[in-house]
Motif scaffolding. Structure first.
Motif, short mmCIF file in Angstrom:
data_model
loop_
_atom_site.label_atom_id
_atom_site.label_comp_id
_atom_site.label_asym_id
_atom_site.label_seq_id
_atom_site.Cartn_x
_atom_site.Cartn_y
_atom_site.Cartn_z
N LEU A 11 0.98 -1.08 0.08
CA LEU A 11 0.15 -0.03 -0.11
C LEU A 11 1.03 1.23 -0.10
N ASP A 12 0.24 2.37 -0.51
CA ASP A 12 1.02 3.77 -0.38
C ASP A 12 1.61 3.97 0.79
N ASP A 57 -1.49 4.02 -5.43
CA ASP A 57 -2.14 3.78 -4.37
C ASP A 57 -1.78 2.35 -3.87
N GLU A 75 -3.69 3.08 -9.43
CA GLU A 75 -4.20 3.98 -8.83
C GLU A 75 -5.75 4.23 -9.03
N TRP A 76 -6.29 4.25 -7.93
CA TRP A 76 -7.77 4.25 -7.90
C TRP A 76 -8.33 5.84 -8.26
N TYR A 81 -10.43 13.82 -8.95
CA TYR A 81 -9.23 14.22 -9.28
C TYR A 81 -9.16 15.32 -10.28
N LYS A 89 -0.02 11.25 -12.56
CA LYS A 89 -0.09 9.79 -12.26
C LYS A 89 0.01 9.00 -13.59
#
Length: 120
Positions: A11-12, A57, A75-76, A81, A89
């Motif tokens: 995870l990030d 993410d 990336e979600w 955004y 991203k």
């Protein structure tokens, strides 16, 4: 289908902790701020945007049947955004998913085939 399997999910928060610990060590070793960022980005396979790390993410470590390991940064994306954020991203090479909101209910419906599509 190719026999690949997910070896690890990062995870990030874990990526950030790793990167900033390494950044601190590089600075302590006497590297300039910009050089330290480049060193860490190269070592941890992270993108830089104007000497700032760009974190996904989630990162998947994927192992092929021959033992080689690669990573896939995900990336979600939500409707919140803004274009500049998305551009950073996307230029980092992240695999984007999500995005569309379904009105008041929010989010996207559960998709059991999502992970399979991400590997393509």
């Amino acid at each position: 289908a190719d026999g690949d399997h997910i070896r690890r999910v990062i995870l990030d928060d874990e990526l950030k902790a790793l990167a900033f610990r390494a950044l601190h060590e590089a600075r302590e070793a006497g590297e300039s701020d910009a050089a330290a960022h480049r060193t860490v980005a190269n070592a941890e396979h992270l993108a830089l945007d104007r000497d700032h790390f760009v974190f996904p993410d989630v990162r998947l470590e994927i192992e092929a049947p021959d033992g080689t390991v690669r990573h896939l940064d995900l990336e979600w994306v939500t409707e919140h955004y803004h274009r500049g954020h998305l551009g950073g991203k996307a230029s980092a090479g992240f695999r984007m998913f999500g995005g569309a909101s379904s009105g008041r209910r929010g989010g996207t419906p559960h998709d059991p085939k999502l992970v399979g599509r991400l590997f393509r």
